[in-house]
Design an enzyme around this catalytic site. Structure first.
Site, PDB file in Angstrom:
ATOM      1  N   THR A   1      21.440  26.783   5.784  1.00 46.04           N
ATOM      2  CA  THR A   1      20.768  26.056   4.702  1.00 46.04           C
ATOM      3  C   THR A   1      21.584  26.079   3.406  1.00 46.04           C
ATOM      4  O   THR A   1      21.579  25.114   2.646  1.00 46.04           O
ATOM      5  CB  THR A   1      19.345  26.606   4.444  1.00 46.04           C
ATOM      6  OG1 THR A   1      19.415  28.020   4.256  1.00 46.04           O
ATOM      7  CG2 THR A   1      18.427  26.300   5.605  1.00 46.04           C
TER       8      THR A   1
ATOM      9  N   GLN B   1      21.986  29.105  17.711  1.00 50.06           N
ATOM     10  CA  GLN B   1      21.065  28.023  18.034  1.00 50.06           C
ATOM     11  C   GLN B   1      21.466  26.743  17.287  1.00 50.06           C
ATOM     12  O   GLN B   1      20.872  25.696  17.499  1.00 50.06           O
ATOM     13  CB  GLN B   1      19.635  28.425  17.645  1.00 50.06           C
ATOM     14  CG  GLN B   1      19.098  29.612  18.435  1.00 50.06           C
ATOM     15  CD  GLN B   1      17.763  30.103  17.896  1.00 50.06           C
ATOM     16  OE1 GLN B   1      17.707  30.860  16.930  1.00 50.06           O
ATOM     17  NE2 GLN B   1      16.687  29.664  18.508  1.00 50.06           N
TER      18      GLN B   1
ATOM     19  N   VAL C   1      23.972  23.621  15.899  1.00 51.23           N
ATOM     20  CA  VAL C   1      24.893  22.670  16.538  1.00 51.23           C
ATOM     21  C   VAL C   1      25.943  22.182  15.546  1.00 51.23           C
ATOM     22  O   VAL C   1      26.654  21.220  15.811  1.00 51.23           O
ATOM     23  CB  VAL C   1      24.114  21.462  17.126  1.00 51.23           C
ATOM     24  CG1 VAL C   1      23.159  21.919  18.219  1.00 51.23           C
ATOM     25  CG2 VAL C   1      23.346  20.692  16.035  1.00 51.23           C
TER      26      VAL C   1
ATOM     27  N   HIS D   1      22.568  25.486  22.024  1.00 53.74           N
ATOM     28  CA  HIS D   1      22.001  24.140  21.970  1.00 53.74           C
ATOM     29  C   HIS D   1      23.072  23.059  21.878  1.00 53.74           C
ATOM     30  O   HIS D   1      22.792  21.929  21.478  1.00 53.74           O
ATOM     31  CB  HIS D   1      21.002  24.043  20.806  1.00 53.74           C
ATOM     32  CG  HIS D   1      19.823  24.956  20.968  1.00 53.74           C
ATOM     33  ND1 HIS D   1      19.051  25.413  19.911  1.00 53.74           N
ATOM     34  CD2 HIS D   1      19.285  25.525  22.081  1.00 53.74           C
ATOM     35  CE1 HIS D   1      18.097  26.213  20.365  1.00 53.74           C
ATOM     36  NE2 HIS D   1      18.217  26.287  21.667  1.00 53.74           N
TER      37      HIS D   1
ATOM     38  N   CYS E   1      28.324  11.007  27.613  1.00 58.94           N
ATOM     39  CA  CYS E   1      27.686   9.878  28.301  1.00 58.94           C
ATOM     40  C   CYS E   1      26.635  10.431  29.260  1.00 58.94           C
ATOM     41  O   CYS E   1      26.911  11.350  30.037  1.00 58.94           O
ATOM     42  CB  CYS E   1      28.730   9.069  29.069  1.00 58.94           C
ATOM     43  SG  CYS E   1      27.997   7.748  30.077  1.00 58.94           S
TER      44      CYS E   1
ATOM     45  N   CYS F   1      32.133   3.895  31.018  1.00 56.82           N
ATOM     46  CA  CYS F   1      31.285   3.263  32.041  1.00 56.82           C
ATOM     47  C   CYS F   1      30.175   2.383  31.480  1.00 56.82           C
ATOM     48  O   CYS F   1      29.441   1.760  32.238  1.00 56.82           O
ATOM     49  CB  CYS F   1      30.683   4.330  32.955  1.00 56.82           C
ATOM     50  SG  CYS F   1      29.327   5.259  32.194  1.00 56.82           S
TER      51      CYS F   1
ATOM     52  N   ILE G   1      19.657  34.884   2.771  1.00 53.69           N
ATOM     53  CA  ILE G   1      20.692  35.159   3.767  1.00 53.69           C
ATOM     54  C   ILE G   1      22.097  35.160   3.160  1.00 53.69           C
ATOM     55  O   ILE G   1      22.943  35.973   3.534  1.00 53.69           O
ATOM     56  CB  ILE G   1      20.591  34.128   4.912  1.00 53.69           C
ATOM     57  CG1 ILE G   1      19.302  34.381   5.703  1.00 53.69           C
ATOM     58  CG2 ILE G   1      21.808  34.191   5.838  1.00 53.69           C
ATOM     59  CD1 ILE G   1      18.937  33.283   6.675  1.00 53.69           C
TER      60      ILE G   1
END
Length: 239
Positions: A14, A90, A92, A110, A118, A146, A227
């Protein structure tokens, strides 16, 4: 050599300008409908959901974010003689790696928002390239291999975690001598259970989070301070 495991959730990022999801000002509380944009069934079934999701990614600050003091403190501990640090995240956003931790020492439960995959042929490419196509006018860019539907290389709601990554995380939790859960509500399973596994196997469990978690009573230490200052101080004391 002391093995320190860091389980990081949205709260660690954050301070880098990335909002969490379930906090008081979290994305799901402000716009519950936004959850559909990252729910696999809705995403695959509705082109309009995909178009909105691509616009959300285009406008997101996450890919432009920089590591903050908490990420840098973890990287500094990793460079400290006598310590082996493994990060189970957790998130990304890839900020632990950008702070200087080798990718092989970071388990992304995650997935990552910095790549796309794809859904048909599973070819991977960069999110940056996909967003360049959106900026050029493609509102729902298809796989260039594809023609299949592209999605971020993240685990959406309705998808399973990668069992290999989860197994590696479980092994680290069992072996850790110190397990620090930081910025996580410890409510999303199976990631949250790693804190309990670590405690059961003798790790010193430290929870650093603004709000109470289900694992506070099992922790050896609970820290409620911000934090960005609390984690660097904790890791410096540890080192």
């Amino acid at each position: 050599m002391t093995l320190v495991a860091i389980l990081s959730g949205a709260g660690i990022s954050t301070d880098s300008g990335i909002r969490d999801y379930r906090g008081p000002d979290g994305l799901w509380r402000r716009d519950p409908d936004a959850e559909k944009l990252v729910t696999y069934a809705y995403y695959m079934a509705d082109p309009e959901i995909r178009r909105r999701a691509w616009l959300m990614r285009r406008d997101s600050a996450a890919l432009r974010a920089e590591p903050n003091a908490a990420h840098r403190a973890v990287a500094e501990l990793e460079r400290t003689p006598g310590f082996a640090v493994r990060v189970i995240t957790q998130n990304v956003d890839g900020l632990h790696q950008r702070a200087g931790i080798a990718a092989r020492k970071v388990l992304e439960l995650h997935g990552t928002a910095r790549a796309v995959v794809c859904t048909a042929c599973h070819a991977r490419s960069s999110m940056e390239d996909a967003l360049a196509r959106v900026a050029a006018g493609e509102d729902d860019p298809a796989c260039e291999v594809c023609g299949g539907i592209l999605k971020p290389a993240t685990v959406m709601f309705g998808e399973r975690l990668d069992p290999v990554v989860l197994g590696q995380a479980m092994g680290i939790a069992k072996a850790a001598e110190v397990f620090v859960a930081v910025g996580s509500t410890l409510q999303v399973q199976p990631a949250a259970s790693l804190a309990g596994v670590a405690a059961e196997h003798g790790a010193r469990l430290v929870v650093v989070n603004a709000e109470p978690t289900p694992y506070d009573e099992r922790a050896d230490e609970v820290i409620r301070e911000p934090i960005g200052t609390a984690l660097p101080a904790l890791l410096k004391r540890l080192g």
